[in-house]
Write a protein that holds these residues in place. Structure first.
Motif, PDB file in Angstrom:
ATOM      1  N   GLN A   1      -0.918  -6.721   3.907  1.00  0.00           N
ATOM      2  CA  GLN A   1      -1.333  -6.454   2.529  1.00  0.00           C
ATOM      3  C   GLN A   1      -0.124  -6.295   1.597  1.00  0.00           C
ATOM      4  OE1 GLN A   1      -4.120  -3.123   2.372  1.00  0.00           O
ATOM      5  NE2 GLN A   1      -4.665  -3.486   4.512  1.00  0.00           N
TER       6      GLN A   1
ATOM      7  N   LEU B   1      -0.467  -3.106   8.227  1.00  0.00           N
ATOM      8  CA  LEU B   1      -0.555  -2.987   6.768  1.00  0.00           C
ATOM      9  C   LEU B   1       0.343  -3.988   6.046  1.00  0.00           C
ATOM     10  CD1 LEU B   1      -0.745   0.759   5.608  1.00  0.00           C
ATOM     11  CD2 LEU B   1      -2.444  -1.052   5.345  1.00  0.00           C
TER      12      LEU B   1
ATOM     13  N   PRO C   1       0.818  -1.205   0.000  1.00  0.00           N
ATOM     14  CA  PRO C   1       0.000   0.000   0.000  1.00  0.00           C
ATOM     15  C   PRO C   1       0.858   1.264   0.000  1.00  0.00           C
ATOM     16  CG  PRO C   1      -0.814  -1.582   1.626  1.00  0.00           C
ATOM     17  CD  PRO C   1       0.507  -2.099   1.135  1.00  0.00           C
TER      18      PRO C   1
END
Length: 203
Positions: free
Chosen positions: A109, A106, A84
């Motif tokens: 991801q 995060l 991201p």
């Protein structure tokens, strides 16, 4: 073929380009290089093409020049990151606390894939300061975890001007969440000798 069979007057990369054969020595370094050829064949072929083109233009001297320096760094020590935007921003700023502590969730991801065979060899006997050079070209999220697609994308992306620009940013890989048990403790990142802040340009 064994590297002992490589003609002494022929550059290693030129020989690969001319013959399609990779001279190999016994040992982990060339073992991991072989695995990288298997995992990223298009990229490795592209790196060799670019090396051969530089050798054809400038020959083999004591100084490789910026393109061959970039090629060598990518081949030996690079990593690819799909993540991201917030992770990329923190990585490029070398804001280690934000990258690896505040934004830790995060990383679920993100995908970090090691490309450099010398980097893989170092991780056989891991130590805290092992640092990858992450290519500053984000792997498109649309490619998912299809490494064959990553390979094709990277082979198409690489060119001499890009590599001459030193398109890398450092990442101590044992700081990546899930990669090393000790980094569960945020104090792991307080080591400024490993997690170095971004240099401020002098005026």
């Amino acid at each position: 073929m064994s590297q002992t069979e490589l003609p002494s007057e022929v550059a290693y990369e030129k020989f690969i380009f001319d013959t399609g054969t990779v001279p190999t020595r016994d040992g982990l370094h060339d073992f991991f290089n072989g695995l990288c050829w298997m995992r990223f064949p298009l990229t490795k072929r592209r790196l060799n093409q670019l090396q051969a083109a530089e050798i054809a233009t400038a020959g083999v001297g004591q100084v490789r020049g910026p393109v061959r320096d970039g090629l060598t760094l990518l081949d030996e020590n690079a990593a690819l990151l799909q993540a991201p935007d917030a992770l990329w921003e923190a990585l490029l700023a070398r804001d280690w606390t934000r990258l690896l502590v505040d934004l830790r969730p995060l990383w679920a991801q993100a995908r970090l894939v090691l490309l450099g065979h010398a980097l893989l060899e170092k991780l056989v006997s891991p130590y805290k300061s092992i640092t990858a050079h992450v290519l500053r070209e984000p792997v498109p999220l649309t490619l998912g975890d299809d490494l064959a697609a990553w390979d094709a994308w990277l082979a198409q992306t690489l060119n001499a001007p890009l590599l001459a620009s030193k398109p890398f940013t450092p990442l101590p890989v044992l700081g990546v969440p899930g990669w090393w048990p000790a980094n569960e403790d945020s104090a792991f990142y307080a080591d400024a000798g490993v997690f170095r802040p971004q240099r401020v340009a002098s005026v």
